[in-house]
Scaffold this active site. Sequence first.
Site, mmCIF file in Angstrom:
data_model
loop_
_atom_site.group_PDB
_atom_site.id
_atom_site.type_symbol
_atom_site.label_atom_id
_atom_site.label_comp_id
_atom_site.label_asym_id
_atom_site.label_seq_id
_atom_site.Cartn_x
_atom_site.Cartn_y
_atom_site.Cartn_z
ATOM 1 N N TYR A 184 0.833 -1.201 0.000
ATOM 2 C CA TYR A 184 0.000 0.000 0.000
ATOM 3 C C TYR A 184 0.872 1.257 0.000
ATOM 4 C CZ TYR A 184 -3.026 3.751 1.514
ATOM 5 O OH TYR A 184 -3.685 4.954 1.596
ATOM 6 N N ARG A 187 -10.023 5.071 8.745
ATOM 7 C CA ARG A 187 -8.920 4.718 7.842
ATOM 8 C C ARG A 187 -7.927 3.910 8.675
ATOM 9 N NH1 ARG A 187 -9.459 10.453 6.399
ATOM 10 N NH2 ARG A 187 -7.728 10.864 7.832
ATOM 11 N N ARG A 214 2.075 8.906 12.949
ATOM 12 C CA ARG A 214 1.756 10.175 13.611
ATOM 13 C C ARG A 214 0.261 10.473 13.612
ATOM 14 N NH1 ARG A 214 3.162 15.117 10.068
ATOM 15 N NH2 ARG A 214 1.170 14.405 9.210
ATOM 16 N N PHE A 216 15.636 19.197 -0.949
ATOM 17 C CA PHE A 216 14.245 18.782 -1.160
ATOM 18 C C PHE A 216 13.981 17.424 -0.516
ATOM 19 C CE2 PHE A 216 10.952 16.639 -3.620
ATOM 20 C CZ PHE A 216 9.958 17.611 -3.709
#
Length: 289
Positions: free
Chosen positions: A127, A184, A174, A245
Amino acid sequence: MYYLVMRGLDTIEDDMTIPDEKKQPILRNFHQLTVMPGWNFTENGPDEKDRQLLLEYDTVVEEVNRLPPQYAYSFIHPLYILTLVFRYKTIILDICQKMENGMADYAHRAATQGTVYLDTIVEYDLYCHYVAGLVGEGLTRIWAASGKEAPWLCEQLELANSMGLLLQKTNIIRDFREDVEEKRFFWPREIWAKHGFEEMKDLYEKDDVEHATWIQSAMILDALRHACDSLDYLRLLKNQSVFVFCAVPVSMAMATLALCFMNPDMFQRNIKIRKAEAARVRHLHSWFV
C-alpha cells in the site's frame, strides 16, 4: 506538473462521496484522462479540499501535453555506454498508471468491505509503495531526465521506494488517532492485533497504555527498516536543491519518529515537530550538498 497530476489522482481516491462504480473507471483511466484535452471533474464533494484542482484540471491537461518531446542522453561507464531516452510526459503518465491501479484496488476493497484493514506487513508495504514509493520512483526518473542528477540514479529505485515508505509510514504513525476516527485503518493487523486488541480503536479505548506503546514501538521500528536505504539515497544526490528537497522531509520524519516513540500522547492527538525545530532543520540542510 507531476505533483498536480498525483494530487488530482489522490483527490479522486480520497473522496468518499464518489460511489465506487463511478470512481473505479476514473481511477483506472486517470493517465489517459490527464492527456484528454478539455477534461475536468466537477463531481467532488463540497468538502473535498482539493476539488478546485479537478474543476480546473483541463489546464493541467494542457500543460502536460506541452511537456518537451523525448530526447536521448548518453552515459559513458568504464564498462559500457548507456543511452537513455527520457520524456517527462512518459514518466509522469507511467507513474500515474501504476499508482492509479493500486489506489483503485484499495478503494474498491474499502467500498465493498466498509473498511480497509491491512492484515500483514507485506500488504502494508505494498500500500505504501502505491501511494508514496512510486512518487519517489517518479521523482528519481525526472531528476535523472533533467540532468540535475546522474542518469544511473534511475537504477536506484529500491532506495527511492524506501525513502517514500519511510515518509509515508511516519505520517501513518503520527496520524493514528485522526485516521482511526475517520475509519482509515493503515496499521497492519499483524502488528496491532496483539495483547487482546480486537479493533484499532482499542489501543486508546481499553486504557492499556503499556501494551499500546509496545505496539507503537513495533510500528516505529518497522518504519526505521527504511532509514538506511533513505540515507544511502541522500548520499547519491549531487544537486544541492534536490538534496535539500529530499533531506528535509527525511530528517523531519526521523525527528517525528523519535517524538512518537513510547509516547502515549500519540494515541490522543497528532504529534508534530514544533515550527521552530522544523525551521532549524531546514536551515541546517541549506548548508549541505
